[in-house]
Design an enzyme around this catalytic site. Structure first.
Site, PDB file in Angstrom:
ATOM      1  N   LYS A  41       0.784  -1.243   0.009  1.00 34.97           N
ATOM      2  CA  LYS A  41       0.040  -0.160  -0.127  1.00 34.97           C
ATOM      3  C   LYS A  41       0.804   1.154  -0.133  1.00 34.97           C
ATOM      4  CE  LYS A  41      -3.496   3.026   0.491  1.00 34.97           C
ATOM      5  NZ  LYS A  41      -4.165   3.251  -0.640  1.00 34.97           N
ATOM      6  N   LEU A  69      -5.517   6.972   1.574  1.00 40.31           N
ATOM      7  CA  LEU A  69      -4.219   6.848   1.964  1.00 40.31           C
ATOM      8  C   LEU A  69      -3.942   6.224   3.459  1.00 40.31           C
ATOM      9  CD1 LEU A  69      -1.858   9.632   0.558  1.00 40.31           C
ATOM     10  CD2 LEU A  69      -2.085   7.173  -0.263  1.00 40.31           C
ATOM     11  N   ASN A 129       4.517   6.934  -5.755  1.00 36.02           N
ATOM     12  CA  ASN A 129       3.114   7.400  -6.316  1.00 36.02           C
ATOM     13  C   ASN A 129       2.942   8.851  -6.452  1.00 36.02           C
ATOM     14  OD1 ASN A 129       0.383   7.506  -6.793  1.00 36.02           O
ATOM     15  ND2 ASN A 129      -0.254   6.203  -5.082  1.00 36.02           N
ATOM     16  N   CYS A 132      -2.054   9.992  -6.342  1.00 35.99           N
ATOM     17  CA  CYS A 132      -3.368   9.831  -5.492  1.00 35.99           C
ATOM     18  C   CYS A 132      -4.147  10.770  -5.460  1.00 35.99           C
ATOM     19  CB  CYS A 132      -2.683   9.467  -4.017  1.00 35.99           C
ATOM     20  SG  CYS A 132      -4.255   9.430  -2.790  1.00 35.99           S
ATOM     21  N   GLY A 245     -10.517  -0.630 -13.248  1.00 34.89           N
ATOM     22  CA  GLY A 245     -11.457  -1.809 -13.821  1.00 34.89           C
ATOM     23  C   GLY A 245     -11.359  -1.521 -15.475  1.00 34.89           C
TER      24      GLY A 245
HETATM   25  C1  DHB Z   1      -5.659   5.950  -3.076  1.00 34.84           C
HETATM   26  C2  DHB Z   1      -6.417   5.861  -4.100  1.00 34.84           C
HETATM   27  C3  DHB Z   1      -6.106   5.684  -5.171  1.00 34.84           C
HETATM   28  O1  DHB Z   1      -6.801   5.317  -6.497  1.00 34.84           O
HETATM   29  C4  DHB Z   1      -4.609   5.859  -5.595  1.00 34.84           C
HETATM   30  O2  DHB Z   1      -4.348   5.958  -6.892  1.00 34.84           O
HETATM   31  C5  DHB Z   1      -3.724   6.081  -4.599  1.00 34.84           C
HETATM   32  C6  DHB Z   1      -4.109   6.319  -3.445  1.00 34.84           C
HETATM   33  C7  DHB Z   1      -5.896   6.203  -1.666  1.00 34.84           C
HETATM   34  O3  DHB Z   1      -7.267   7.095  -1.511  1.00 34.84           O
HETATM   35  O4  DHB Z   1      -5.499   5.829  -0.738  1.00 34.84           O
END
Ligand code: DHB
Length: 316
Positions: A41, A69, A129, A132, A245
Protein backbone atom coordinates in the site's frame (compact mmCIF):
# COMPACT_ATOMS: atom_id res chain seq x y z
CA UNK A 1 11.55 -13.61 -16.90
CA UNK A 2 10.92 -9.87 -16.64
CA UNK A 3 13.56 -7.69 -14.97
CA UNK A 4 13.76 -4.12 -13.74
CA UNK A 5 17.09 -2.68 -12.59
CA UNK A 6 18.57 -6.20 -12.37
CA UNK A 7 15.69 -7.40 -10.19
CA UNK A 8 14.19 -10.54 -11.73
CA UNK A 9 10.49 -11.32 -11.34
CA UNK A 10 9.33 -14.96 -11.53
CA UNK A 11 6.34 -13.90 -13.67
CA UNK A 12 4.83 -10.70 -15.03
CA UNK A 13 1.84 -10.28 -12.67
CA UNK A 14 1.94 -8.08 -9.56
CA UNK A 15 -0.77 -6.55 -7.44
CA UNK A 16 -1.47 -2.85 -7.98
CA UNK A 17 -0.52 -0.67 -5.01
CA UNK A 18 -3.51 -0.27 -2.72
CA UNK A 19 -4.98 -3.65 -3.64
CA UNK A 20 -4.74 -6.47 -1.08
CA UNK A 21 -1.54 -5.02 0.39
CA UNK A 22 -2.28 -2.88 3.45
CA UNK A 23 -2.10 -5.34 6.36
CA UNK A 24 0.43 -8.04 7.24
CA UNK A 25 -2.15 -10.73 6.44
CA UNK A 26 -2.84 -9.31 2.99
CA UNK A 27 0.87 -9.02 2.23
CA UNK A 28 1.40 -12.62 3.36
CA UNK A 29 -1.49 -13.68 1.07
CA UNK A 30 0.43 -12.08 -1.80
CA UNK A 31 3.66 -13.83 -0.79
CA UNK A 32 1.93 -17.22 -0.79
CA UNK A 33 -0.02 -16.49 -4.00
CA UNK A 34 1.24 -17.00 -7.53
CA UNK A 35 1.93 -13.30 -8.02
CA UNK A 36 5.30 -12.38 -9.49
CA UNK A 37 5.95 -9.83 -6.75
CA UNK A 38 4.46 -7.85 -3.91
CA UNK A 39 3.66 -4.13 -3.98
CA UNK A 40 2.80 -2.47 -0.66
CA UNK A 41 0.00 0.00 0.00
CA UNK A 42 1.25 3.53 -0.67
CA UNK A 43 2.73 4.62 2.64
CA UNK A 44 3.08 7.87 4.50
CA UNK A 45 5.47 8.68 7.37
CA UNK A 46 2.87 8.01 10.05
CA UNK A 47 0.01 5.52 9.96
CA UNK A 48 -3.28 6.91 8.60
CA UNK A 49 -6.86 5.72 9.15
CA UNK A 50 -7.90 7.10 5.76
CA UNK A 51 -11.39 8.20 4.73
CA UNK A 52 -14.79 7.19 6.08
CA UNK A 53 -16.48 3.97 4.88
CA UNK A 54 -17.78 2.93 2.45
CA UNK A 55 -14.72 3.97 0.46
CA UNK A 56 -14.45 1.16 -2.10
CA UNK A 57 -17.14 -0.01 -4.52
CA UNK A 58 -16.72 -2.85 -7.04
CA UNK A 59 -18.77 -3.63 -10.15
CA UNK A 60 -18.17 -5.93 -13.12
CA UNK A 61 -16.48 -3.34 -15.30
CA UNK A 62 -15.20 -0.80 -12.79
CA UNK A 63 -14.15 0.05 -9.29
CA UNK A 64 -14.21 3.38 -7.50
CA UNK A 65 -12.28 4.14 -4.33
CA UNK A 66 -11.45 6.98 -2.04
CA UNK A 67 -9.32 5.23 0.55
CA UNK A 68 -7.52 8.36 1.64
CA UNK A 69 -4.12 6.69 1.99
CA UNK A 70 -5.13 4.42 4.86
CA UNK A 71 -1.84 2.69 5.70
CA UNK A 72 0.28 1.44 8.57
CA UNK A 73 3.16 3.89 8.06
CA UNK A 74 6.54 3.54 6.37
CA UNK A 75 8.24 1.70 9.23
CA UNK A 76 5.72 -1.14 9.02
CA UNK A 77 6.20 -1.65 5.26
CA UNK A 78 9.98 -1.32 5.61
CA UNK A 79 10.08 -3.91 8.41
CA UNK A 80 7.86 -6.24 6.39
CA UNK A 81 10.61 -6.35 3.76
CA UNK A 82 13.09 -7.44 6.41
CA UNK A 83 10.68 -10.19 7.53
CA UNK A 84 10.35 -11.40 3.93
CA UNK A 85 14.09 -12.06 3.85
CA UNK A 86 13.38 -15.21 5.88
CA UNK A 87 11.34 -16.63 2.96
CA UNK A 88 13.20 -19.53 1.24
CA UNK A 89 15.00 -18.50 -1.96
CA UNK A 90 12.82 -20.79 -4.08
CA UNK A 91 9.65 -18.85 -3.24
CA UNK A 92 11.10 -15.39 -2.51
CA UNK A 93 9.76 -12.73 -4.87
CA UNK A 94 10.54 -9.05 -5.33
CA UNK A 95 9.04 -6.61 -2.82
CA UNK A 96 8.18 -3.08 -3.96
CA UNK A 97 7.32 -0.38 -1.42
CA UNK A 98 4.91 2.26 -2.72
CA UNK A 99 5.40 5.75 -1.30
CA UNK A 100 2.86 8.58 -1.21
CA UNK A 101 3.90 11.40 1.08
CA UNK A 102 1.44 14.29 1.04
CA UNK A 103 4.17 16.83 0.24
CA UNK A 104 7.67 16.72 -1.27
CA UNK A 105 9.53 16.78 2.05
CA UNK A 106 7.52 13.83 3.33
CA UNK A 107 8.31 11.86 0.17
CA UNK A 108 12.02 12.51 0.61
CA UNK A 109 11.94 11.50 4.28
CA UNK A 110 10.04 8.28 3.52
CA UNK A 111 12.44 7.36 0.73
CA UNK A 112 15.39 8.09 3.06
CA UNK A 113 13.91 5.72 5.64
CA UNK A 114 13.62 2.99 3.00
CA UNK A 115 17.27 3.59 2.07
CA UNK A 116 18.51 2.95 5.62
CA UNK A 117 20.79 -0.10 5.46
CA UNK A 118 18.69 -2.12 7.94
CA UNK A 119 15.67 -1.76 5.65
CA UNK A 120 17.17 -1.39 2.16
CA UNK A 121 18.27 -5.00 1.86
CA UNK A 122 14.68 -6.25 2.24
CA UNK A 123 13.26 -3.87 -0.40
CA UNK A 124 13.80 -4.50 -4.10
CA UNK A 125 12.25 -1.36 -5.59
CA UNK A 126 10.50 1.82 -4.53
CA UNK A 127 7.44 3.03 -6.47
CA UNK A 128 6.85 6.74 -5.89
CA UNK A 129 3.12 7.35 -6.29
CA UNK A 130 2.68 10.73 -7.98
CA UNK A 131 -1.00 10.19 -8.54
CA UNK A 132 -3.14 9.72 -5.45
CA UNK A 133 -6.42 11.46 -6.25
CA UNK A 134 -8.05 11.21 -2.84
CA UNK A 135 -6.37 13.47 -0.29
CA UNK A 136 -8.51 16.61 0.11
CA UNK A 137 -6.62 19.77 -0.79
CA UNK A 138 -3.66 17.89 -2.31
CA UNK A 139 -3.55 17.89 -6.10
CA UNK A 140 -2.06 14.93 -7.93
CA UNK A 141 1.64 15.73 -8.29
CA UNK A 142 1.83 14.02 -11.68
CA UNK A 143 -0.46 16.63 -13.22
CA UNK A 144 1.99 19.40 -12.29
CA UNK A 145 5.08 18.80 -14.42
CA UNK A 146 7.32 21.23 -12.54
CA UNK A 147 6.29 19.78 -9.17
CA UNK A 148 7.07 16.32 -10.58
CA UNK A 149 10.51 17.54 -11.65
CA UNK A 150 11.08 19.10 -8.21
CA UNK A 151 10.19 16.00 -6.22
CA UNK A 152 12.28 13.75 -8.48
CA UNK A 153 15.23 16.10 -8.18
CA UNK A 154 14.95 16.05 -4.38
CA UNK A 155 14.64 12.26 -4.29
CA UNK A 156 17.56 11.62 -6.64
CA UNK A 157 19.85 14.30 -5.26
CA UNK A 158 19.61 12.63 -1.86
CA UNK A 159 20.44 9.19 -3.33
CA UNK A 160 23.88 7.77 -2.58
CA UNK A 161 23.23 4.80 -4.85
CA UNK A 162 23.04 2.26 -2.03
CA UNK A 163 19.27 2.22 -1.60
CA UNK A 164 16.65 0.40 -3.66
CA UNK A 165 16.15 1.61 -7.26
CA UNK A 166 13.16 3.91 -7.67
CA UNK A 167 10.39 4.34 -10.25
CA UNK A 168 7.21 6.38 -10.47
CA UNK A 169 3.51 5.62 -10.68
CA UNK A 170 1.89 8.09 -13.03
CA UNK A 171 -1.66 9.33 -13.40
CA UNK A 172 -3.37 8.88 -16.76
CA UNK A 173 -2.65 11.64 -19.28
CA UNK A 174 -5.19 12.59 -21.91
CA UNK A 175 -3.39 14.91 -24.29
CA UNK A 176 -0.47 14.36 -26.65
CA UNK A 177 1.28 17.42 -25.23
CA UNK A 178 1.11 15.88 -21.76
CA UNK A 179 2.69 12.63 -22.95
CA UNK A 180 5.57 14.64 -24.39
CA UNK A 181 5.90 16.80 -21.30
CA UNK A 182 6.00 13.98 -18.75
CA UNK A 183 8.48 12.05 -20.92
CA UNK A 184 10.71 15.11 -21.05
CA UNK A 185 10.64 15.44 -17.25
CA UNK A 186 11.34 11.74 -16.68
CA UNK A 187 14.16 11.71 -19.24
CA UNK A 188 16.10 14.11 -17.02
CA UNK A 189 16.32 11.39 -14.41
CA UNK A 190 16.92 8.25 -16.45
CA UNK A 191 20.57 8.97 -17.15
CA UNK A 192 19.84 8.91 -20.87
CA UNK A 193 18.04 12.23 -21.18
CA UNK A 194 19.53 15.46 -22.42
CA UNK A 195 18.94 17.43 -19.24
CA UNK A 196 20.69 15.08 -16.75
CA UNK A 197 20.68 16.51 -13.22
CA UNK A 198 23.84 14.87 -11.95
CA UNK A 199 22.38 12.54 -9.31
CA UNK A 200 24.67 9.95 -7.78
CA UNK A 201 22.28 7.03 -7.58
CA UNK A 202 20.58 4.70 -10.02
CA UNK A 203 18.35 7.24 -11.71
CA UNK A 204 14.77 6.49 -12.59
CA UNK A 205 14.34 2.72 -13.02
CA UNK A 206 10.78 2.32 -14.25
CA UNK A 207 7.37 3.94 -14.63
CA UNK A 208 3.99 2.39 -13.87
CA UNK A 209 1.14 3.56 -16.12
CA UNK A 210 -1.58 4.19 -15.06
CA UNK A 211 -3.03 4.95 -11.68
CA UNK A 212 -6.80 5.21 -11.32
CA UNK A 213 -8.70 7.88 -13.27
CA UNK A 214 -9.20 10.46 -10.54
CA UNK A 215 -12.43 12.07 -9.45
CA UNK A 216 -14.99 9.90 -11.11
CA UNK A 217 -18.43 9.35 -9.61
CA UNK A 218 -20.62 6.27 -9.52
CA UNK A 219 -24.24 6.20 -8.33
CA UNK A 220 -26.10 3.28 -6.89
CA UNK A 221 -29.87 3.23 -7.32
CA UNK A 222 -32.17 2.29 -4.42
CA UNK A 223 -35.81 2.18 -5.56
CA UNK A 224 -37.09 2.03 -1.96
CA UNK A 225 -35.47 5.31 -0.90
CA UNK A 226 -37.74 7.87 -2.60
CA UNK A 227 -35.99 11.21 -3.04
CA UNK A 228 -32.71 9.59 -2.05
CA UNK A 229 -32.95 6.90 -4.72
CA UNK A 230 -29.59 7.89 -6.15
CA UNK A 231 -26.69 7.67 -3.75
CA UNK A 232 -23.01 7.90 -4.49
CA UNK A 233 -21.40 4.47 -4.31
CA UNK A 234 -18.72 5.68 -1.89
CA UNK A 235 -19.11 8.11 0.99
CA UNK A 236 -15.98 10.31 1.17
CA UNK A 237 -15.43 13.50 -0.77
CA UNK A 238 -19.07 13.80 -2.06
CA UNK A 239 -18.68 10.42 -3.76
CA UNK A 240 -15.71 11.39 -5.92
CA UNK A 241 -13.00 8.74 -6.25
CA UNK A 242 -10.38 7.01 -8.37
CA UNK A 243 -11.88 4.77 -11.06
CA UNK A 244 -10.26 1.48 -12.06
CA UNK A 245 -11.30 -1.67 -13.91
CA UNK A 246 -11.86 -2.55 -17.56
CA UNK A 247 -13.47 0.85 -18.31
CA UNK A 248 -10.02 2.48 -17.97
CA UNK A 249 -8.05 -0.05 -20.05
CA UNK A 250 -8.01 2.08 -23.24
CA UNK A 251 -6.29 4.85 -21.29
CA UNK A 252 -3.78 2.53 -19.66
CA UNK A 253 -2.84 1.13 -23.05
CA UNK A 254 -2.45 4.54 -24.68
CA UNK A 255 -0.37 5.88 -21.80
CA UNK A 256 1.98 2.86 -21.92
CA UNK A 257 2.28 3.13 -25.72
CA UNK A 258 2.92 6.88 -25.59
CA UNK A 259 5.60 6.66 -22.91
CA UNK A 260 7.21 3.67 -24.61
CA UNK A 261 7.44 5.63 -27.86
CA UNK A 262 9.08 8.58 -26.08
CA UNK A 263 11.37 6.61 -23.74
CA UNK A 264 11.90 3.18 -25.31
CA UNK A 265 14.69 2.26 -22.84
CA UNK A 266 12.56 2.85 -19.70
CA UNK A 267 10.94 -0.33 -18.31
CA UNK A 268 7.17 0.10 -17.96
CA UNK A 269 4.67 -1.60 -15.69
CA UNK A 270 1.18 -1.67 -17.18
CA UNK A 271 -1.83 -1.08 -14.94
CA UNK A 272 -5.48 -0.34 -15.66
CA UNK A 273 -8.19 -2.87 -16.32
CA UNK A 274 -6.00 -5.98 -16.65
CA UNK A 275 -8.27 -8.94 -15.84
CA UNK A 276 -7.11 -11.61 -18.30
CA UNK A 277 -3.95 -12.90 -19.94
CA UNK A 278 -5.09 -11.35 -23.20
CA UNK A 279 -5.43 -7.93 -21.53
CA UNK A 280 -1.84 -8.40 -20.34
CA UNK A 281 -0.77 -9.33 -23.87
CA UNK A 282 -2.24 -6.06 -25.11
CA UNK A 283 -0.21 -4.15 -22.52
CA UNK A 284 2.90 -6.11 -23.48
CA UNK A 285 2.28 -5.16 -27.10
CA UNK A 286 2.03 -1.50 -26.06
CA UNK A 287 5.40 -1.74 -24.29
CA UNK A 288 4.90 -2.96 -20.70
CA UNK A 289 7.02 -5.80 -19.33
CA UNK A 290 5.21 -6.25 -15.99
CA UNK A 291 1.52 -5.94 -15.15
CA UNK A 292 -0.30 -4.76 -12.03
CA UNK A 293 -3.71 -6.16 -11.18
CA UNK A 294 -6.05 -3.92 -9.19
CA UNK A 295 -9.81 -4.20 -9.60
CA UNK A 296 -9.70 -7.87 -10.66
CA UNK A 297 -7.64 -8.69 -7.57
CA UNK A 298 -10.10 -6.90 -5.27
CA UNK A 299 -13.00 -8.78 -6.88
CA UNK A 300 -11.44 -12.26 -6.96
CA UNK A 301 -8.81 -12.24 -4.24
CA UNK A 302 -5.26 -13.54 -4.70
CA UNK A 303 -6.54 -16.57 -6.65
CA UNK A 304 -6.64 -14.19 -9.64
CA UNK A 305 -2.92 -14.84 -10.17
CA UNK A 306 -3.44 -18.59 -10.55
CA UNK A 307 -6.25 -17.92 -13.06
CA UNK A 308 -4.04 -15.61 -15.13
CA UNK A 309 -1.32 -18.28 -15.29
CA UNK A 310 -3.90 -20.89 -16.34
CA UNK A 311 -5.11 -18.62 -19.13
CA UNK A 312 -1.52 -18.31 -20.35
CA UNK A 313 -0.97 -22.05 -20.39
CA UNK A 314 -4.20 -22.59 -22.37
CA UNK A 315 -2.88 -20.14 -24.95
CA UNK A 316 0.43 -21.98 -25.44
C1 DHB B 1 -5.53 6.10 -3.05
C2 DHB B 1 -6.41 5.79 -4.05
C3 DHB B 1 -5.97 5.67 -5.33
O1 DHB B 1 -6.80 5.34 -6.35
C4 DHB B 1 -4.67 5.89 -5.62
O2 DHB B 1 -4.33 5.78 -6.90
C5 DHB B 1 -3.78 6.17 -4.65
C6 DHB B 1 -4.22 6.28 -3.34
C7 DHB B 1 -6.07 6.27 -1.71
O3 DHB B 1 -7.11 6.91 -1.57
O4 DHB B 1 -5.47 5.78 -0.74
Amino acid sequence: MPTIANITFPNRYLNAAGCWCTTANELIDLQTSESGGIVSKSCTEKPRDGNVQPRLHLEDTLSINSTGLANLGVNFYAAFGSALMAVPKTTKKPYIVSVAGVEHGENVRIVQTLREPEYACGIDLIELNLSCPNVAGKPQVGYDFEATRDVLRLVFESDDGNGPPLGVKLPPYFDQSHFKHIAEVLSDFTGKGAGGVGYRGHGLSFATCINSLGNGMVYTHHTDKGDNAYQTAIAPNRGFGGVGGSVIKPFGLSNVAALHAELPYLPLIGCGGIASASDADEYAHAGASLMQIGTALMKEGVGVFERLHKEESVKL
